[in-house]
Design a protein around this motif. Structure first.
Motif, PDB file in Angstrom:
ATOM      1  N   ASP A 173      45.485  32.419  47.997  1.00  0.00           N
ATOM      2  CA  ASP A 173      45.637  33.875  47.900  1.00  0.00           C
ATOM      3  C   ASP A 173      44.305  34.549  47.586  1.00  0.00           C
ATOM      4  OD1 ASP A 173      48.371  33.681  48.399  1.00  0.00           O
ATOM      5  OD2 ASP A 173      48.857  33.562  46.263  1.00  0.00           O
ATOM      6  N   LYS A 174      43.496  33.922  46.731  1.00  0.00           N
ATOM      7  CA  LYS A 174      42.184  34.486  46.397  1.00  0.00           C
ATOM      8  C   LYS A 174      41.278  34.527  47.624  1.00  0.00           C
ATOM      9  CE  LYS A 174      41.961  33.292  41.512  1.00  0.00           C
ATOM     10  NZ  LYS A 174      42.960  32.366  41.084  1.00  0.00           N
ATOM     11  N   VAL A 175      41.319  33.470  48.424  1.00  0.00           N
ATOM     12  CA  VAL A 175      40.492  33.428  49.631  1.00  0.00           C
ATOM     13  C   VAL A 175      40.910  34.552  50.582  1.00  0.00           C
ATOM     14  CG1 VAL A 175      39.867  32.076  51.674  1.00  0.00           C
ATOM     15  CG2 VAL A 175      40.026  30.956  49.443  1.00  0.00           C
ATOM     16  N   LYS A 176      42.200  34.695  50.793  1.00  0.00           N
ATOM     17  CA  LYS A 176      42.692  35.757  51.679  1.00  0.00           C
ATOM     18  C   LYS A 176      42.343  37.136  51.132  1.00  0.00           C
ATOM     19  CE  LYS A 176      46.559  32.956  53.250  1.00  0.00           C
ATOM     20  NZ  LYS A 176      48.006  32.755  53.168  1.00  0.00           N
ATOM     21  N   PHE A 177      42.475  37.308  49.822  1.00  0.00           N
ATOM     22  CA  PHE A 177      42.162  38.583  49.177  1.00  0.00           C
ATOM     23  C   PHE A 177      40.693  38.951  49.384  1.00  0.00           C
ATOM     24  CE2 PHE A 177      40.580  40.785  45.372  1.00  0.00           C
ATOM     25  CZ  PHE A 177      41.378  41.914  45.380  1.00  0.00           C
ATOM     26  N   VAL A 178      39.805  38.003  49.098  1.00  0.00           N
ATOM     27  CA  VAL A 178      38.364  38.267  49.234  1.00  0.00           C
ATOM     28  C   VAL A 178      38.019  38.567  50.679  1.00  0.00           C
ATOM     29  CG1 VAL A 178      36.083  37.168  49.131  1.00  0.00           C
ATOM     30  CG2 VAL A 178      37.632  37.009  47.188  1.00  0.00           C
ATOM     31  N   ARG A 179      38.528  37.774  51.591  1.00  0.00           N
ATOM     32  CA  ARG A 179      38.227  38.019  53.003  1.00  0.00           C
ATOM     33  C   ARG A 179      38.709  39.396  53.433  1.00  0.00           C
ATOM     34  NH1 ARG A 179      39.554  36.128  57.331  1.00  0.00           N
ATOM     35  NH2 ARG A 179      41.642  35.343  56.904  1.00  0.00           N
ATOM     36  N   GLY A 180      39.902  39.774  52.988  1.00  0.00           N
ATOM     37  CA  GLY A 180      40.450  41.078  53.355  1.00  0.00           C
ATOM     38  C   GLY A 180      39.634  42.230  52.800  1.00  0.00           C
ATOM     39  N   LYS A 181      39.265  42.133  51.535  1.00  0.00           N
ATOM     40  CA  LYS A 181      38.515  43.222  50.897  1.00  0.00           C
ATOM     41  C   LYS A 181      37.089  43.351  51.451  1.00  0.00           C
ATOM     42  CE  LYS A 181      41.627  44.792  48.179  1.00  0.00           C
ATOM     43  NZ  LYS A 181      42.221  46.093  48.428  1.00  0.00           N
ATOM     44  N   LEU A 182      36.502  42.220  51.854  1.00  0.00           N
ATOM     45  CA  LEU A 182      35.134  42.244  52.377  1.00  0.00           C
ATOM     46  C   LEU A 182      35.095  42.294  53.903  1.00  0.00           C
ATOM     47  CD1 LEU A 182      33.444  39.651  49.988  1.00  0.00           C
ATOM     48  CD2 LEU A 182      33.390  42.155  49.857  1.00  0.00           C
TER      49      LEU A 182
ATOM     50  N   PHE B 190      34.128  36.144  44.271  1.00  0.00           N
ATOM     51  CA  PHE B 190      35.385  36.717  43.799  1.00  0.00           C
ATOM     52  C   PHE B 190      35.169  37.582  42.560  1.00  0.00           C
ATOM     53  CE2 PHE B 190      39.332  36.389  41.274  1.00  0.00           C
ATOM     54  CZ  PHE B 190      40.226  36.944  42.176  1.00  0.00           C
ATOM     55  N   MET B 191      34.411  37.068  41.588  1.00  0.00           N
ATOM     56  CA  MET B 191      34.173  37.822  40.354  1.00  0.00           C
ATOM     57  C   MET B 191      33.351  39.083  40.621  1.00  0.00           C
ATOM     58  SD  MET B 191      35.937  36.331  38.133  1.00  0.00           S
ATOM     59  CE  MET B 191      35.412  37.247  36.707  1.00  0.00           C
ATOM     60  N   ALA B 192      32.361  38.987  41.496  1.00  0.00           N
ATOM     61  CA  ALA B 192      31.565  40.170  41.841  1.00  0.00           C
ATOM     62  C   ALA B 192      32.453  41.229  42.481  1.00  0.00           C
ATOM     63  CB  ALA B 192      30.422  39.780  42.769  1.00  0.00           C
ATOM     64  N   LEU B 193      33.331  40.809  43.363  1.00  0.00           N
ATOM     65  CA  LEU B 193      34.250  41.742  44.006  1.00  0.00           C
ATOM     66  C   LEU B 193      35.166  42.393  42.974  1.00  0.00           C
ATOM     67  CD1 LEU B 193      35.456  43.035  46.534  1.00  0.00           C
ATOM     68  CD2 LEU B 193      36.893  41.004  46.781  1.00  0.00           C
ATOM     69  N   CYS B 194      35.678  41.620  42.047  1.00  0.00           N
ATOM     70  CA  CYS B 194      36.548  42.167  40.989  1.00  0.00           C
ATOM     71  C   CYS B 194      35.797  43.185  40.132  1.00  0.00           C
ATOM     72  CB  CYS B 194      37.099  41.051  40.120  1.00  0.00           C
ATOM     73  SG  CYS B 194      38.324  40.034  40.962  1.00  0.00           S
ATOM     74  N   LEU B 195      34.546  42.891  39.801  1.00  0.00           N
ATOM     75  CA  LEU B 195      33.750  43.833  39.009  1.00  0.00           C
ATOM     76  C   LEU B 195      33.512  45.132  39.756  1.00  0.00           C
ATOM     77  CD1 LEU B 195      31.123  41.439  37.404  1.00  0.00           C
ATOM     78  CD2 LEU B 195      32.910  42.714  36.216  1.00  0.00           C
ATOM     79  N   VAL B 196      33.196  45.035  41.036  1.00  0.00           N
ATOM     80  CA  VAL B 196      32.974  46.240  41.844  1.00  0.00           C
ATOM     81  C   VAL B 196      34.257  47.052  41.933  1.00  0.00           C
ATOM     82  CG1 VAL B 196      32.493  47.048  44.198  1.00  0.00           C
ATOM     83  CG2 VAL B 196      31.044  45.306  43.158  1.00  0.00           C
TER      84      VAL B 196
ATOM     85  N   PHE C 113      34.892  50.897  40.563  1.00  0.00           N
ATOM     86  CA  PHE C 113      35.401  51.997  41.379  1.00  0.00           C
ATOM     87  C   PHE C 113      36.661  52.588  40.765  1.00  0.00           C
ATOM     88  CE2 PHE C 113      32.997  50.229  45.116  1.00  0.00           C
ATOM     89  CZ  PHE C 113      32.189  51.342  45.276  1.00  0.00           C
ATOM     90  N   SER C 114      37.516  51.746  40.219  1.00  0.00           N
ATOM     91  CA  SER C 114      38.740  52.233  39.580  1.00  0.00           C
ATOM     92  C   SER C 114      38.406  53.101  38.378  1.00  0.00           C
ATOM     93  CB  SER C 114      39.621  51.064  39.144  1.00  0.00           C
ATOM     94  OG  SER C 114      40.061  50.352  40.250  1.00  0.00           O
ATOM     95  N   LEU C 115      37.440  52.665  37.576  1.00  0.00           N
ATOM     96  CA  LEU C 115      37.031  53.426  36.408  1.00  0.00           C
ATOM     97  C   LEU C 115      36.412  54.753  36.822  1.00  0.00           C
ATOM     98  CD1 LEU C 115      36.845  53.503  33.354  1.00  0.00           C
ATOM     99  CD2 LEU C 115      34.662  52.319  33.512  1.00  0.00           C
ATOM    100  N   SER C 116      35.624  54.736  37.892  1.00  0.00           N
ATOM    101  CA  SER C 116      35.023  55.975  38.393  1.00  0.00           C
ATOM    102  C   SER C 116      36.089  56.944  38.880  1.00  0.00           C
ATOM    103  CB  SER C 116      34.040  55.676  39.526  1.00  0.00           C
ATOM    104  OG  SER C 116      32.953  54.931  39.050  1.00  0.00           O
TER     105      SER C 116
END
Length: 87
Positions: free
Chosen positions: A5-14, A54-60, A64-67
């Motif tokens: 699921d993490k692999v699919k999530f990262v690929r989708g978001k990027l 994955f962690m870099a994507l989560c931080l970004v 954005f959510s905080l902004s």
């Protein structure tokens, strides 16, 4: 969330194909495909590379959510961070 699921999530978001992610991680397309279909899991060093992405994507995404939350509250994200961190 499973590794697949993490692999699919990262690929989708990027917006990466399996081939593009494989190139970035130094593995084959077939390897990424096996991860996503839960037929295998990565070796430690590849897992480490993937988790860095994955962690870099989560931080970004959290930044954005905080902004967005700050804009809705009409405050800067730094003011919101201060209010959450230093209550």
């Amino acid at each position: 969330m499973s590794f697949a699921d993490k692999v699919k999530f990262v690929r989708g978001k990027l917006y990466l194909t399996q081939t593009q992610l494989a190139e970035r991680l130094g593995v084959s397309f077939a390897t990424v495909n096996r991860w996503e279909t839960k037929r295998t899991e990565p070796k430690f060093l590849v897992m480490k590379k993937f988790l860095a992405i994955f962690m870099a994507l989560c931080l970004v995404m959290s930044a954005f959510s905080l902004s967005a939350f700050a804009a809705a509250a009409n405050k800067s994200s730094f003011e919101l961070q201060d209010s959450f961190l230093f209550r």
